[in-house]
Design a protein around this motif. Structure first.
Motif, PDB file in Angstrom:
ATOM      1  N   TYR A 194     -34.464  15.444   5.362  1.00 59.57           N
ATOM      2  CA  TYR A 194     -35.526  15.851   4.415  1.00 59.57           C
ATOM      3  C   TYR A 194     -36.117  17.186   4.854  1.00 59.57           C
ATOM      4  CZ  TYR A 194     -39.613  15.701   1.397  1.00 59.57           C
ATOM      5  OH  TYR A 194     -40.562  16.016   0.440  1.00 59.57           O
ATOM      6  N   ARG A 199     -29.679  18.189  -6.193  1.00 57.95           N
ATOM      7  CA  ARG A 199     -28.972  16.951  -6.545  1.00 57.95           C
ATOM      8  C   ARG A 199     -27.603  16.919  -5.866  1.00 57.95           C
ATOM      9  NH1 ARG A 199     -29.862  16.272 -12.085  1.00 57.95           N
ATOM     10  NH2 ARG A 199     -28.049  17.524 -12.587  1.00 57.95           N
ATOM     11  N   GLN A 221     -34.631   6.147  -0.828  1.00 55.82           N
ATOM     12  CA  GLN A 221     -34.215   5.394  -2.025  1.00 55.82           C
ATOM     13  C   GLN A 221     -33.172   6.208  -2.800  1.00 55.82           C
ATOM     14  OE1 GLN A 221     -35.032   2.448  -3.118  1.00 55.82           O
ATOM     15  NE2 GLN A 221     -34.998   2.390  -5.360  1.00 55.82           N
ATOM     16  N   THR A 222     -33.441   7.510  -2.941  1.00 46.43           N
ATOM     17  CA  THR A 222     -32.512   8.375  -3.688  1.00 46.43           C
ATOM     18  C   THR A 222     -31.165   8.456  -2.975  1.00 46.43           C
ATOM     19  OG1 THR A 222     -34.384   9.703  -4.434  1.00 46.43           O
ATOM     20  CG2 THR A 222     -32.189  10.701  -4.646  1.00 46.43           C
ATOM     21  N   LYS A 279     -39.183   7.664  -0.870  1.00 46.99           N
ATOM     22  CA  LYS A 279     -38.537   8.102  -2.123  1.00 46.99           C
ATOM     23  C   LYS A 279     -37.184   8.754  -1.824  1.00 46.99           C
ATOM     24  CE  LYS A 279     -39.851  10.629  -6.373  1.00 46.99           C
ATOM     25  NZ  LYS A 279     -39.206  11.971  -6.189  1.00 46.99           N
ATOM     26  N   PHE A 280     -37.150   9.590  -0.780  1.00 46.55           N
ATOM     27  CA  PHE A 280     -35.905  10.279  -0.400  1.00 46.55           C
ATOM     28  C   PHE A 280     -34.851   9.255   0.023  1.00 46.55           C
ATOM     29  CE2 PHE A 280     -33.365  13.759   0.892  1.00 46.55           C
ATOM     30  CZ  PHE A 280     -32.866  13.541   2.173  1.00 46.55           C
ATOM     31  N   TYR A 330     -28.179  16.097  -2.222  1.00 44.34           N
ATOM     32  CA  TYR A 330     -28.433  14.667  -1.995  1.00 44.34           C
ATOM     33  C   TYR A 330     -27.128  13.875  -2.112  1.00 44.34           C
ATOM     34  CZ  TYR A 330     -33.521  15.456  -2.509  1.00 44.34           C
ATOM     35  OH  TYR A 330     -34.838  15.871  -2.357  1.00 44.34           O
ATOM     36  N   ARG A 331     -26.319  14.238  -3.089  1.00 45.79           N
ATOM     37  CA  ARG A 331     -25.037  13.507  -3.277  1.00 45.79           C
ATOM     38  C   ARG A 331     -24.169  13.675  -2.036  1.00 45.79           C
ATOM     39  NH1 ARG A 331     -24.307  14.787  -9.559  1.00 45.79           N
ATOM     40  NH2 ARG A 331     -24.418  12.649 -10.353  1.00 45.79           N
ATOM     41  N   HIS A 371     -29.085   5.313  -3.232  1.00 45.68           N
ATOM     42  CA  HIS A 371     -28.481   5.061  -4.544  1.00 45.68           C
ATOM     43  C   HIS A 371     -27.458   6.105  -4.944  1.00 45.68           C
ATOM     44  CE1 HIS A 371     -31.679   2.081  -4.605  1.00 45.68           C
ATOM     45  NE2 HIS A 371     -30.912   1.439  -5.474  1.00 45.68           N
ATOM     46  N   HIS A 372     -27.069   6.957  -3.975  1.00 44.00           N
ATOM     47  CA  HIS A 372     -25.981   7.908  -4.265  1.00 44.00           C
ATOM     48  C   HIS A 372     -24.801   7.707  -3.312  1.00 44.00           C
ATOM     49  CE1 HIS A 372     -27.314  10.559  -7.449  1.00 44.00           C
ATOM     50  NE2 HIS A 372     -28.500  10.710  -6.897  1.00 44.00           N
TER      51      HIS A 372
END
Ligand code: SDX
Length: 391
Positions: free
Chosen positions: A52, A124, A70-71, A67-68, A127-128, A74-75
């Motif tokens: 982060y 995005r 969780q994101t 939140k980070f 994060y992926r 889910h990727h």
């Protein structure tokens, strides 16, 4: 230099850059990520907190972290078609060859984050990549050993999830040791970023042309593969195995000093650190913790500790300022966890992806970004006529 034209040594190669991400003081052995000392991060933060801060500039608050996480969680799944890529490789393909190929191929799946001038799309894709690298690395390992791929689980931490995808089989869940998960998380943190090293500079140069993030990270994977860079952890463990016992150390020390012998002590020396690599200090602590926790008495650790002691007391190494770097101990920990040597550089690539993509994102956020064009000192022929031959 050759009278043909003068080289302006002050010329700033456009491959150079300004960055806020990581600071290294090679003489003092200082490594800061966004101003935070690496030893404090390795002890008190987890890898996702470091991800982060590398991406966003500040350590996350508890809410931002949740939140980070969780994101990212889910990727972690990759498109099911990626499984077919692996079917095209030989079973004995080097994992880095498979990783390089599959990371680059990711750009053929995710078309909704390829607009690199859009900050949200850049983040995005970042994060992926952070989320999917553990899945791809574990798939490389499973494909090598002929076991079925294990899907990511959302109830596990980042490092636990990686270990589960590496070592679980349909018939039996891998039993995750908290100490092992902590050691893996610390290895990820210690490899997360390191300023303008060869692979990060590769990613920046690729990104400066406007190439998509997945292609840039594939270029970083390729550059990291070399034994002088990220391939050193695999090469270091192979070297310790070749040395085999403490009494053979002097023979290898002499070889390392012999200018006519290409042998180098893998895991020793650094382009920038000229006193000690602060990451090696923390890695050595983890090494002892993991081996004690797993109750492993690995003779290679004894060889490594003795090698370090002899090298640090040898005038050649003192004069050349050579000492263990980040790769010296990591291999022993990974071997203790049951990870094969040919997977070590993939794990380095997994951990460094956040550093690579943070530099890529930072570079593209800077106004007036130009394509990189490192200069050369021309040492070839001056202009001369071409004599056509009668072919
Ligand atoms: C990483 O840049 C980064 O930040 C990289 C990295 C990162 O996080 O991204 O930190 C990760 O790549 C760590 C380094 C991993 N590589 C290895 O452990 C491979 C073994 N190390 C060497 O190949 C070497 O030390 C390098 C490549 C790391 C650095 O090479 P340099 O720049 O040539 O080192 P140097 O200029 O400081 O060398 C000084 C002298 C040279 O001899 P002379 O030309 O002066 O006679 O020491 C010699 C070198 O030949 N030397 C070694 C040696 N490393 C350098 N001699 C024996 N064994 C070694 N390991």
């Amino acid at each position: 230099a050759n009278g043909y034209f003068t080289f302006d040594p002050g010329f700033m190669a456009t491959g150079s850059c300004e960055s806020d991400i990581t600071y290294i003081d090679g003489a003092k052995g200082i490594l800061l990520h966004r101003g935070y000392p690496i030893d404090e991060l390795a002890r008190d933060a987890d890898y996702l907190e470091v991800c982060y801060m590398l991406l966003h500039g500040e350590a996350p608050s508890a809410d931002e972290y949740a939140k980070f996480k969780q994101t990212i969680t889910h990727h972690t799944l990759v498109h099911d078609q990626v499984n077919n890529f692996f079917r095209g490789f030989r079973r004995d393909a080097h994992p880095m060859a498979m990783l390089c190929g599959t990371v680059g191929a990711m750009s053929s799946f995710y078309h909704d984050d390829l607009n690199i001038s859009d900050e949200d799309q850049r983040l995005r894709s970042a994060y992926r990549l952070v989320a999917k690298m553990p899945t791809l690395v574990a798939m490389c390992y499973k494909y090598n050993i002929g076991q079925p791929f294990v899907y990511p689980r959302n109830d596990l931490s980042y490092s636990e999830n990686f270990l589960n995808m590496m070592f679980s089989v349909p018939a039996e869940q891998y039993k995750i040791s908290p100490a092992v998960a902590r050691a893996v998380d610390r290895i990820f943190t210690l490899h997360a970023d390191h300023e303008q090293n060869a692979s990060t500079s590769t990613v920046r140069l690729a990104g400066s042309s406007g190439a998509n993030p997945y292609a840039c990270i594939a270029a970083g994977v390729a550059s990291l593969w070399g034994p002088a860079h990220g391939g050193a952890n695999e090469a270091c463990l192979n070297m310790l195995q070749e040395i085999g016992s403490v009494d053979r150390i002097p023979e290898f020390i002499e070889r390392a000093k012999d200018k006519n012998d290409p042998f180098r002590l893998m895991g020793f020396g650094h382009r920038v650190y000229k006193n000690f690599d602060p990451r090696a200090t923390v890695m050595r602590e983890s090494c002892h913790e993991v081996l004690a926790e797993l109750n492993i008495d690995d003779p290679l650790l004894e060889v490594a500790m003795e090698l370090e002691k002899i090298a640090l007391n040898d005038e050649y190494f003192a004069e050349k300022k050579l000492f263990p770097n980040v790769d010296f101990y990591s291999g022993i920990i990974l071997k203790a966890i049951g990870i094969p040597t040919n997977m070590f550089t993939c794990i380095f690539a997994l951990a460094r992806t956040v550093g690579w993509i943070s530099h890529w994102h930072e570079m593209l956020s800077q106004p007036g970004q130009k394509i990189g064009r490192p200069r050369q000192l021309y040492t070839g022929h001056a202009q001369r006529p071409f004599n056509k031959i009668d072919k």
